[in-house]
Design a protein around this motif. Structure first.
Motif, PDB file in Angstrom:
ATOM      1  N   ALA A  25       0.835  -1.197   0.000  1.00 19.19           N
ATOM      2  CA  ALA A  25       0.000   0.000   0.000  1.00 19.19           C
ATOM      3  C   ALA A  25       0.869   1.244   0.000  1.00 19.19           C
ATOM      4  N   ALA A  26       1.898   1.237  -0.807  1.00 22.27           N
ATOM      5  CA  ALA A  26       2.787   2.390  -0.863  1.00 22.27           C
ATOM      6  C   ALA A  26       2.015   3.621  -1.303  1.00 22.27           C
ATOM      7  N   LEU A  27       2.389   4.767  -0.766  1.00 21.22           N
ATOM      8  CA  LEU A  27       1.675   6.002  -1.070  1.00 21.22           C
ATOM      9  C   LEU A  27       2.486   6.835  -2.031  1.00 21.22           C
ATOM     10  N   ARG A  70     -11.485  -2.075  10.950  1.00 21.87           N
ATOM     11  CA  ARG A  70     -10.191  -2.522  11.443  1.00 21.87           C
ATOM     12  C   ARG A  70      -9.597  -3.531  10.464  1.00 21.87           C
ATOM     13  N   GLY A  71      -8.384  -3.292  10.064  1.00 24.46           N
ATOM     14  CA  GLY A  71      -7.760  -4.130   9.056  1.00 24.46           C
ATOM     15  C   GLY A  71      -7.981  -3.620   7.648  1.00 24.46           C
ATOM     16  N   ASN A  72      -8.811  -2.583   7.477  1.00 24.20           N
ATOM     17  CA  ASN A  72      -9.072  -2.007   6.160  1.00 24.20           C
ATOM     18  C   ASN A  72      -7.876  -1.136   5.754  1.00 24.20           C
ATOM     19  N   ARG A  73      -7.215  -1.492   4.665  1.00 24.98           N
ATOM     20  CA  ARG A  73      -6.008  -0.778   4.249  1.00 24.98           C
ATOM     21  C   ARG A  73      -6.279   0.685   3.917  1.00 24.98           C
ATOM     22  N   THR A 104      -5.188   2.476  -7.627  1.00 23.12           N
ATOM     23  CA  THR A 104      -5.157   2.939  -6.249  1.00 23.12           C
ATOM     24  C   THR A 104      -6.038   2.072  -5.354  1.00 23.12           C
ATOM     25  N   LEU A 105      -5.807   2.216  -4.050  1.00 24.32           N
ATOM     26  CA  LEU A 105      -6.630   1.492  -3.079  1.00 24.32           C
ATOM     27  C   LEU A 105      -8.084   1.941  -3.118  1.00 24.32           C
TER      28      LEU A 105
END
Length: 241
Positions: free
Chosen positions: A5-7, A35-38, A209-210
């Motif tokens: 999940a690099a920005l 919770r746990g959602n990237r 993108t995410l």
């Protein structure tokens, strides 16, 4: 570039670089469902008291004070020189079409342009980058940088705090910033194929993108229902301009 999940952020010339995730995770998004959602983890706790300032914005119909609607708004600050901003606008547009409603919407605002720009020109850019669902909104605060200077200043790993884009802010109807995220959140590792290993727009487009992943949609779904920690942000509280 390390991490799934690099920005990606924009440098002075629009070049894409890594943006470290600094600060504590956003408390507003600390819910069991997220919770746990990237994508939720990419948002950080904003500085205490951070709020949308009273600024004027230009739309096609003219210039007027910025007013926020009831509920939650994802304010996405972007600029024509910010390549990652332009890249994520298309994904944000799809999310707006799917999850936008009376309790939640995405509001891109063009800020800190390096050259004078009209609403018509801003609208053309939005359409060019598959974000024509958004009406053009331009920051007409001090030097057209009112929102840029007030909302996008962040800590840096080396050197003083400074403003930067992309900057996405989860905002309550009274203008309070509940969470803040910097950089286009990439869904995977981007390998540069340009000269000298430089990352190109085509390289970024291959990864996406995410925002366009299950985690991005899950976050938008929760926000559209007003599901944030500490209670719903969907109460009608007008921004005082």
């Amino acid at each position: 570039m390390a991490g799934a999940a690099a920005l990606m952020g924009a440098g002075a010339a629009g070049a894409q670089t890594r943006v470290p995730v600094l600060g504590e995770p956003a408390k507003a998004l600390d819910t069991p469902a997220l919770r746990g959602n990237r994508m939720a983890r990419a948002f950080r706790e904003p500085p205490a008291g951070l709020a949308v300032p009273a600024v004027r914005v230009e739309r096609r119909e003219g210039v007027a004070p910025l007013k926020l609607q009831p509920g939650l708004t994802l304010v996405s600050l972007w600029a024509p020189w910010c390549a990652p901003c332009l890249h994520e606008l298309g994904d944000l547009a799809k999310l707006q079409e799917k999850f936008g409603g009376p309790r939640f919407r995405i509001l891109p605002i063009l800020t800190a342009p390096r050259e004078p720009i009209t609403a018509a020109e801003a609208g053309y850019l939005l359409k060019k980058h598959n974000a024509g669902v958004f009406a053009p909104v331009i920051d007409r605060g001090a030097d057209s940088k009112g929102l840029f200077q007030a909302l996008s200043v962040r800590e840096t790993p080396n050197g003083p705090a400074r403003p930067g884009l992309p900057c996405n802010l989860l905002v309550a109807a009274d203008g309070t910033v509940l969470a803040r995220q910097f950089g286009a959140p990439m869904a995977g590792m981007v390998n540069g194929t340009g000269e000298g290993g430089k990352v190109t727009a085509a390289d970024v487009a291959k990864v996406g993108t995410l925002w366009a992943t299950f985690d991005g949609e899950a976050l938008m779904s929760a926000l559209s229902k007003g599901e944030i920690a500490g209670g719903s942000g969907a109460r009608s509280r007008p921004l005082v301009s």
